[in-house]
Design an enzyme around this catalytic site. Structure first.
Site, PDB file in Angstrom:
ATOM      1  N   GLU A 179       0.794  -1.220   0.000  1.00 45.91           N
ATOM      2  CA  GLU A 179       0.000   0.000   0.000  1.00 45.91           C
ATOM      3  C   GLU A 179       0.835   1.283   0.000  1.00 45.91           C
ATOM      4  O   GLU A 179       0.811   2.061   0.953  1.00 45.91           O
ATOM      5  CB  GLU A 179      -0.936   0.023   1.222  1.00 45.91           C
ATOM      6  CG  GLU A 179      -1.896  -1.149   1.271  1.00 45.91           C
ATOM      7  CD  GLU A 179      -3.010  -0.981   2.310  1.00 45.91           C
ATOM      8  OE1 GLU A 179      -3.005   0.036   3.032  1.00 45.91           O
ATOM      9  OE2 GLU A 179      -3.876  -1.860   2.389  1.00 45.91           O
ATOM     10  N   GLU A 373      -5.269  -8.595   1.207  1.00 47.35           N
ATOM     11  CA  GLU A 373      -5.883  -8.222   2.489  1.00 47.35           C
ATOM     12  C   GLU A 373      -7.356  -7.959   2.257  1.00 47.35           C
ATOM     13  O   GLU A 373      -7.738  -7.283   1.296  1.00 47.35           O
ATOM     14  CB  GLU A 373      -5.294  -6.925   3.074  1.00 47.35           C
ATOM     15  CG  GLU A 373      -3.953  -7.052   3.706  1.00 47.35           C
ATOM     16  CD  GLU A 373      -3.468  -5.726   4.306  1.00 47.35           C
ATOM     17  OE1 GLU A 373      -4.302  -4.872   4.703  1.00 47.35           O
ATOM     18  OE2 GLU A 373      -2.240  -5.539   4.349  1.00 47.35           O
TER      19      GLU A 373
HETATM   20  C1  FCB Z   1      -4.303  -1.896   5.645  1.00 51.05           C
HETATM   21  C2  FCB Z   1      -2.924  -2.222   6.141  1.00 51.05           C
HETATM   22  C3  FCB Z   1      -2.894  -3.254   7.232  1.00 51.05           C
HETATM   23  C4  FCB Z   1      -4.044  -3.081   8.205  1.00 51.05           C
HETATM   24  C5  FCB Z   1      -5.356  -2.967   7.475  1.00 51.05           C
HETATM   25  C6  FCB Z   1      -6.551  -2.825   8.378  1.00 51.05           C
HETATM   26  O1  FCB Z   1      -4.311  -0.612   5.112  1.00 51.05           O
HETATM   27  O2  FCB Z   1      -2.107  -2.676   5.083  1.00 51.05           O
HETATM   28  O3  FCB Z   1      -1.646  -3.175   7.860  1.00 51.05           O
HETATM   29  O4  FCB Z   1      -3.793  -2.036   9.044  1.00 51.05           O
HETATM   30  O5  FCB Z   1      -5.315  -1.876   6.597  1.00 51.05           O
END
Ligand code: FCB
Length: 461
Positions: A179, A373
């Protein structure tokens, strides 16, 4: 059980609730969020150590000093992963454990930890998926400008190669950055994340240097023999509030440019979009882009990681002050979340994930996608039907994308266990495994048991 995350090509989903054969099921974490052992075995300070110690920056003054103590409990945690039946585990390497001051001598004891973790995973048939940068920049590099400085990109490539040379014989999949939107715009734009700067031009320089860091590191990893290379982005799935209103459509395009295409296009097409360059040229003279940079950034990758949580809706609103995490967003309003939200206030809309995946497949074809994620914060407790519903809904959104022909290879739940949620400290819990921070006891939540069944049947009920 071991699955190399890019080894299978996605077949169309069989029944309505089944995933393609070889679909990779995993869970994700990040070094600063779980490891603790902040001063052990030669680890140097990172920007998150500094930031979390700065009064008012992190909820409750929480720090990652101890976190989930994963540094010492990794074997127990890997046993949990095996119990869940995970095929892959996505973790990040802490740069300040490997090169405590960013560029200087390599700290072998730091590499030893990831070596032990990798072997533990492989011993249990779990594929390690390594992210090289999940936000814990060595503080000494920040003292020299951090991501606003070009040298940081070169330092990252050197560090990446050091890690590869130690683990590359056993780790198949390498992700350069997690990210970069957050690193650049939360770190140097609105300052909500470390290093906490508010510098619009600097945040745009950071975007470019992160892109460059990815390209340089990819070149080095490739030259050293890496086969599966990726980068993880968190695209903003942005829609005009009123799709029939031309001003709202234009507003959404500006946000899409500064949040998404400023990464997608150089990484996947080899150029910054002209409209984005023009738009940001009122904030920066763009002198940080040097001849040849976009060629370096545009390296073939084997998989693109997508982190997804929530949609965005924007409208044109004259007089609206710009949001510092979206430089150049003056006159654009973000709609407040509506409908069901998670405990962190993020709107729940699984169809937004389907839109995002089909858009990526349409506009940037040819790169396999992986959800690296997805998950939800809910209040403390082990009976987390809300989280089950959230993940179930988003997995159905993945099935819809697969049915539409998207080449989606896998899904990593965020997160394996409760952990340090950045500026929110420990108060927001994203884990499928509950962590008692006093005793460090881990207990499977209902969602973990449910996920185990999903994995077992390679599909939803
Ligand atoms: C993302 C991050 C991760 C976590 C989630 C909730 O932006 O990559 O580390 O904090 O959000």
């Amino acid at each position: 059980m071991t699955a190399t995350v890019t080894s299978t090509s996605a077949q169309p989903a069989a029944a309505g609730t089944g995933f393609p054969e070889g679909f990779v099921w995993g869970a994700a974490t990040a070094s600063y969020q779980i490891e603790g052992a902040a001063r052990e075995d030669g680890r140097g300070p990172s920007i998150w150590d500094t930031f979390s110690r700065t009064p008012g920056k992190v909820f409750g003054g929480h720090t990652g000093d101890v976190a989930c103590d994963h540094y010492h409990r990794y074997a127990e945690d890997v046993a949990l992963m095996a119990d869940l039946g995970l095929a892959a585990y996505r973790f990040s390497v802490a740069w300040p454990r490997i090169r405590p001051d960013g560029t200087g001598p390599v700290n072998t004891r730091g590499l030893d930890f990831y070596d032990r973790l990798t072997d533990e995973l492989l011993g249990k048939g779990i594929d390690p998926v390594v992210t090289l940068y999940h936000w814990d920049l060595p503080q000494t590099l920040e003292d020299r400008g951090g991501w606003t400085a070009r040298e940081t990109a070169f330092a990252f490539a050197d560090y990446a190669e050091v890690v590869y040379r130690r683990l590359g014989d056993r780790v198949a999949t390498w992700t350069t950055l997690n990210e970069p939107w957050c690193s650049a715009y939360l770190g140097y734009g609105n300052g909500v994340h470390a290093p906490g700067k508010q510098d619009p031009a600097g945040s745009l320089a950071a975007v470019h240097h992160l892109n460059l860091a990815h390209g340089l590191a990819t070149q080095r990893l490739r030259a050293a023999g890496a086969r599966n290379i990726s980068v993880t982005l968190n695209p903003c799935e942005v829609s005009p509030l009123d799709p029939t209103n031309a001003a709202d459509v234009a507003a959404a395009n500006i946000i899409d440019g500064v949040a998404n295409r400023i990464f997608f296009d150089p990484l996947l097409r080899g150029e910054y979009p002209a409209d984005v360059l023009e738009h940001i040229s009122r904030i920066t003279d763009l002198s940080f882009i040097e001849d040849g940079d976009t060629e370096i950034i545009h390296q073939p990758i084997d998989v693109l990681g997508i982190n997804f949580y929530t949609p965005s809706y924007v409208s044109a609103k004259p007089g609206q002050p710009g949001a510092l995490d979206y430089p150049g967003s003056e006159g654009i309003a973000f709609r407040k979340p509506v409908g069901p939200v998670t405990d962190i206030g993020w709107q729940i809309e699984p169809a937004s994930l389907t839109r995002l995946l089909t858009r990526m497949h349409r506009d940037y074809p040819g790169t396999p996608l992986m959800i690296t994620e997805n998950g939800a914060a809910y209040p403390e407790g082990v009976h987390d039907q809300d989280r089950i519903d959230y993940v179930d809904g988003h997995l159905r959104a993945c099935l819809d994308a697969l049915a539409a022909g998207v080449d989606l290879r896998g899904y990593f739940a965020w997160s394996l266990m409760d952990n340090f949620e950045w500026a929110e400290g420990y108060r927001k819990r994203f884990g499928m495994v509950h962590v008692d921070y006093t005793t460090q006891e881990r207990v499977l939540k209902d969602s973990a048991k449910w996920y185990r069944e999903v994995i077992k049947r390679n599909g939803l009920a």
